[in-house]
Design a protein around this motif. Structure first.
Motif, short mmCIF file in Angstrom:
data_model
loop_
_atom_site.label_atom_id
_atom_site.label_comp_id
_atom_site.label_asym_id
_atom_site.label_seq_id
_atom_site.Cartn_x
_atom_site.Cartn_y
_atom_site.Cartn_z
N VAL A 166 -1.17 14.28 -2.63
CA VAL A 166 -2.39 15.00 -2.99
C VAL A 166 -2.78 15.96 -1.86
O VAL A 166 -3.15 17.12 -2.11
CB VAL A 166 -3.54 14.03 -3.32
N ALA A 167 -2.69 15.50 -0.62
CA ALA A 167 -3.04 16.35 0.52
C ALA A 167 -2.09 17.53 0.62
O ALA A 167 -2.52 18.67 0.85
CB ALA A 167 -3.01 15.53 1.81
N ALA A 196 0.89 8.60 -2.51
CA ALA A 196 0.05 9.41 -3.40
C ALA A 196 -0.96 10.22 -2.59
O ALA A 196 -1.22 11.39 -2.90
CB ALA A 196 -0.67 8.51 -4.40
N SER A 197 -1.53 9.63 -1.55
CA SER A 197 -2.49 10.35 -0.71
C SER A 197 -1.84 11.53 -0.01
O SER A 197 -2.41 12.63 0.05
CB SER A 197 -3.08 9.40 0.34
N TYR A 198 -0.65 11.32 0.54
CA TYR A 198 0.07 12.43 1.19
C TYR A 198 0.44 13.51 0.18
O TYR A 198 0.37 14.69 0.49
CB TYR A 198 1.32 11.91 1.90
N TYR A 212 -0.11 3.93 -2.60
CA TYR A 212 -1.37 4.59 -2.26
C TYR A 212 -1.16 5.63 -1.16
O TYR A 212 -1.66 6.75 -1.24
CB TYR A 212 -2.40 3.55 -1.82
N VAL A 213 -0.41 5.27 -0.14
CA VAL A 213 -0.17 6.17 0.98
C VAL A 213 0.64 7.38 0.53
O VAL A 213 0.31 8.53 0.86
CB VAL A 213 0.54 5.44 2.14
N HIS A 262 0.81 -1.21 0.00
CA HIS A 262 0.00 0.00 0.00
C HIS A 262 0.85 1.27 0.00
O HIS A 262 0.31 2.37 0.12
CB HIS A 262 -0.91 0.02 1.22
#
Length: 57
Positions: free
Chosen positions: A13-14, A9-11, A6-7, A3
């Motif tokens: 984007v945030a 990419a999420s950080y 995903y993690v 993951h």
């Protein structure tokens, strides 16, 4: 580690979202200051500003 992408990419984007909002707020604040300066140069004052005679309504 399946993951991680995903993690990350999420950080990302945030972080980009927060940076974009900060830039937007700073830019908007500068624009409002320019508008206020132009209004004051035109002789337009805030209603809350005290008058020269001191006669508040």
């Amino acid at each position: 580690m399946s993951h991680a992408a995903y993690v990350i990419a999420s950080y990302l984007v945030a972080a980009l979202t927060v940076a974009g909002l900060v830039l937007w707020v700073v830019g908007d604040g500068r624009a409002r200051r320019r508008e206020l300066k132009a209004l004051e140069a035109a002789g337009i004052r805030r209603r809350s500003a005290q008058t020269a005679g001191g006669d508040d309504k």
